[in-house]
Design an enzyme around this catalytic site. Structure first.
Site, PDB file in Angstrom:
ATOM      1  N   CYS A 118      49.215  -1.137 134.005  1.00  0.00           N
ATOM      2  CA  CYS A 118      50.246  -1.336 135.033  1.00  0.00           C
ATOM      3  C   CYS A 118      49.742  -2.149 136.222  1.00  0.00           C
ATOM      4  O   CYS A 118      50.531  -2.555 137.072  1.00  0.00           O
ATOM      5  CB  CYS A 118      50.769   0.018 135.498  1.00  0.00           C
ATOM      6  N   HIS A 258      53.751  -0.310 142.591  1.00  0.00           N
ATOM      7  CA  HIS A 258      54.037  -0.035 141.175  1.00  0.00           C
ATOM      8  C   HIS A 258      54.958   1.184 141.132  1.00  0.00           C
ATOM      9  O   HIS A 258      54.720   2.184 141.812  1.00  0.00           O
ATOM     10  CB  HIS A 258      52.714   0.240 140.462  1.00  0.00           C
ATOM     11  N   ASN A 288      59.203   3.691 134.851  1.00  0.00           N
ATOM     12  CA  ASN A 288      57.938   2.955 134.997  1.00  0.00           C
ATOM     13  C   ASN A 288      57.900   1.844 133.944  1.00  0.00           C
ATOM     14  O   ASN A 288      57.730   2.113 132.760  1.00  0.00           O
ATOM     15  CB  ASN A 288      56.795   3.953 134.811  1.00  0.00           C
TER      16      ASN A 288
HETATM   17  O1  UT7 Z   1      51.618   3.917 135.043  1.00  0.00           O
HETATM   18  C1  UT7 Z   1      51.295   5.193 134.528  1.00  0.00           C
HETATM   19  C2  UT7 Z   1      51.027   6.047 135.645  1.00  0.00           C
HETATM   20  N1  UT7 Z   1      51.307   7.455 135.392  1.00  0.00           N
HETATM   21  C3  UT7 Z   1      51.686   8.231 136.397  1.00  0.00           C
HETATM   22  O2  UT7 Z   1      51.899   7.793 137.505  1.00  0.00           O
HETATM   23  C4  UT7 Z   1      51.840   9.700 136.122  1.00  0.00           C
HETATM   24  C5  UT7 Z   1      51.566  10.502 137.356  1.00  0.00           C
HETATM   25  N2  UT7 Z   1      51.894  11.914 137.093  1.00  0.00           N
HETATM   26  C6  UT7 Z   1      53.168  12.364 137.120  1.00  0.00           C
HETATM   27  O3  UT7 Z   1      54.100  11.630 137.394  1.00  0.00           O
HETATM   28  C7  UT7 Z   1      53.340  13.836 136.849  1.00  0.00           C
HETATM   29  O4  UT7 Z   1      52.102  14.412 136.542  1.00  0.00           O
HETATM   30  C8  UT7 Z   1      54.346  14.141 135.722  1.00  0.00           C
HETATM   31  C9  UT7 Z   1      55.756  13.842 136.193  1.00  0.00           C
HETATM   32  C10 UT7 Z   1      54.028  13.348 134.478  1.00  0.00           C
HETATM   33  C11 UT7 Z   1      54.322  15.617 135.355  1.00  0.00           C
HETATM   34  O5  UT7 Z   1      54.554  16.413 136.514  1.00  0.00           O
HETATM   35  P1  UT7 Z   1      53.579  17.627 136.859  1.00  0.00           P
HETATM   36  O6  UT7 Z   1      54.117  18.274 138.072  1.00  0.00           O
HETATM   37  O7  UT7 Z   1      52.172  17.115 136.917  1.00  0.00           O
HETATM   38  O8  UT7 Z   1      53.824  18.583 135.635  1.00  0.00           O
HETATM   39  P2  UT7 Z   1      52.759  19.144 134.573  1.00  0.00           P
HETATM   40  O9  UT7 Z   1      52.429  18.101 133.555  1.00  0.00           O
HETATM   41  O10 UT7 Z   1      51.628  19.818 135.281  1.00  0.00           O
HETATM   42  O11 UT7 Z   1      53.632  20.253 133.888  1.00  0.00           O
HETATM   43  C12 UT7 Z   1      54.168  21.376 134.624  1.00  0.00           C
HETATM   44  C13 UT7 Z   1      55.070  22.154 133.696  1.00  0.00           C
HETATM   45  C14 UT7 Z   1      54.444  22.464 132.358  1.00  0.00           C
HETATM   46  O12 UT7 Z   1      54.895  23.765 131.958  1.00  0.00           O
HETATM   47  P3  UT7 Z   1      53.925  25.036 132.098  1.00  0.00           P
HETATM   48  O13 UT7 Z   1      52.715  24.688 131.291  1.00  0.00           O
HETATM   49  O14 UT7 Z   1      53.647  25.135 133.581  1.00  0.00           O
HETATM   50  O15 UT7 Z   1      54.771  26.130 131.537  1.00  0.00           O
HETATM   51  C15 UT7 Z   1      55.042  21.454 131.426  1.00  0.00           C
HETATM   52  O16 UT7 Z   1      55.099  21.870 130.098  1.00  0.00           O
HETATM   53  O17 UT7 Z   1      56.244  21.399 133.418  1.00  0.00           O
HETATM   54  C16 UT7 Z   1      56.418  21.299 131.996  1.00  0.00           C
HETATM   55  N3  UT7 Z   1      57.003  20.007 131.705  1.00  0.00           N
HETATM   56  C17 UT7 Z   1      58.322  19.778 131.681  1.00  0.00           C
HETATM   57  N4  UT7 Z   1      59.375  20.596 131.885  1.00  0.00           N
HETATM   58  C18 UT7 Z   1      60.595  20.051 131.801  1.00  0.00           C
HETATM   59  C19 UT7 Z   1      56.357  18.828 131.441  1.00  0.00           C
HETATM   60  N5  UT7 Z   1      57.251  17.843 131.253  1.00  0.00           N
HETATM   61  C20 UT7 Z   1      58.480  18.418 131.391  1.00  0.00           C
HETATM   62  C21 UT7 Z   1      59.789  17.905 131.306  1.00  0.00           C
HETATM   63  N6  UT7 Z   1      60.816  18.761 131.528  1.00  0.00           N
HETATM   64  N7  UT7 Z   1      60.054  16.615 131.034  1.00  0.00           N
END
Ligand code: UT7
Length: 336
Positions: A118, A258, A288
């Site tokens: 990216c 970005h 993204n």
């Molecule tokens: O150019 C590439 C650059 N990439 C990025 O900028 C990514 C940066 N990171 C993010 O944007 C965030 O980390 C995400 C949006 C991808 C994820 O958010 P998060 O607050 O870090 O969530 P997490 O991955 O820690 O997951 C928290 C919970 C989990 O459940 P448990 O284990 O706490 O029960 C996930 O399973 O949220 C759950 N979860 C979802 N729930 C509903 C993960 N994805 C989803 C979803 N819908 N789509």
């Protein structure tokens, strides 16, 4: 950093996105999620995806045509093509070679792809700056194009909510008036944390040796690690880029980051103390789009009247590698 011998002018820009829209509500048909969860964590409401035989190459060609038209140059004036894709639809021939051919740019100019995920547009701008600055080439076409929708695992709700498809392009040339449109530019990488975001190529061992495990070739991302890394690293480099431009944050008109996550955009905004009208964000509608996200945000921002040309902007990005970068640029009237 040594000074360029020849200054660079950003001459024209364009973007292209596919027509098909996938909303957050649509994604609830694939897995357990909700519009509310996605929107509050990322700022995304919908994203565009390619369909049928359409690919990042078509989007790249379309964006490049618009950029060339705005630049006032003709395809035959381009003397180098650099394509930046996080993951091009094909590894070879290079995306840049296809784009060169489809634009009708005469053969025998160098055309090559550059992989910086990216951060691709900022990396490509630095390479073009070096080539033009050294007097090797005069007018370079940069195309950033990605079709992430073909590469994500649509069963993985942690990644497939984030990405969209699109392309952005920029024609840069030697500045005849001696005014350099790149006031500062930093690109960096840290391969030690490369596993934060990765995508393998599929492959098998030679049948004469032992079989190997099938390679999973979808996008993998440790979202939380990426988030923490970016908010603790990128703002510092934004500050350095502004300082290297000999400016303060107040001297710069727009932040064009970005478009990866609205919360990251807001962290950068806070650091710079910018009001909302100085910060360009369109992640809500496109998700993204990887390497293409900065040029799409810039050109679309101009189209929507959120960016007035004859201004300056700080561009910043990050991506797999991990790579990151920031550039302070001049946006002249008429570039898009
Ligand atoms: O150019 C590439 C650059 N990439 C990025 O900028 C990514 C940066 N990171 C993010 O944007 C965030 O980390 C995400 C949006 C991808 C994820 O958010 P998060 O607050 O870090 O969530 P997490 O991955 O820690 O997951 C928290 C919970 C989990 O459940 P448990 O284990 O706490 O029960 C996930 O399973 O949220 C759950 N979860 C979802 N729930 C509903 C993960 N994805 C989803 C979803 N819908 N789509």
């Amino acid at each position: 950093m040594t000074n360029n011998v020849k200054p660079l002018r950003i001459a024209g820009m364009g973007y292209s996105v596919p027509d098909t829209i996938i909303t957050n509500d649509d994604l609830t048909k694939l897995y357990e999620t909700s519009d509310e969860w996605i929107y509050t964590r990322t700022g995304i409401k919908e994203r565009r995806v390619v369909s049928g035989n359409e690919s990042a190459i078509d989007l790249g060609v379309d964006a490049a045509k618009k950029a060339i038209e705005k630049s006032g140059f003709k395809p035959e004036d381009i003397d180098c093509v650099i394509a930046a894709a996080s993951a091009p639809p094909q590894l070879y021939p290079a995306l840049a070679c296809d784009i060169q051919y489809r634009l009708g740019i005469p053969n025998h100019i160098p055309s090559f792809d550059l992989t910086a995920a990216c951060t691709g547009t900022i990396y490509a701008l630095q390479v073009a700056r070096g080539l033009i600055g050294a007097g090797l080439y005069k007018t370079v076409l940069i195309v950033a194009a990605d079709n992430n929708s073909r590469l994500v695992d649509w069963k993985d709700r942690g990644t497939s909510i984030l990405f969209g498809d699109g392309a952005g392009a920029m024609v840069v040339t030697e500045a005849e008036d001696g005014v350099d449109d790149v006031l500062s530019l930093i690109i960096k990488a840290d391969g030690e944390i490369g596993q934060y975001i990765y995508m393998n190529m599929p492959g098998e061992n030679c049948p004469l040796v032992e079989p190997c495990d099938a390679v999973d070739s979808k996008i993998h991302m440790a979202g939380r690690d990426v988030y923490k890394f970016v908010v603790s690293t990128l703002p510092k480099y934004v500050d350095i880029a502004i300082e290297e431009a000999g400016m303060t944050a107040d001297d710069i008109d727009y932040l064009i980051p970005h478009q990866a996550n609205q919360r990251i955009v807001e962290a950068l905004q806070q650091r710079l103390g910018y009001s909302d009208d100085k910060v360009i964000s369109n992640i809500k509608y496109y998700g993204n789009t990887s390497a293409a996200s900065i040029p799409i945000a810039l050109v679309e921002g101009v189209e929507k009247g959120n960016i007035k040309l004859g201004s300056t902007a700080i561009l910043c990005g990050f991506g797999a590698g991990m790579t990151w970068g920031a550039a302070v640029v001049r946006l002249r009237e008429g570039i898009c």
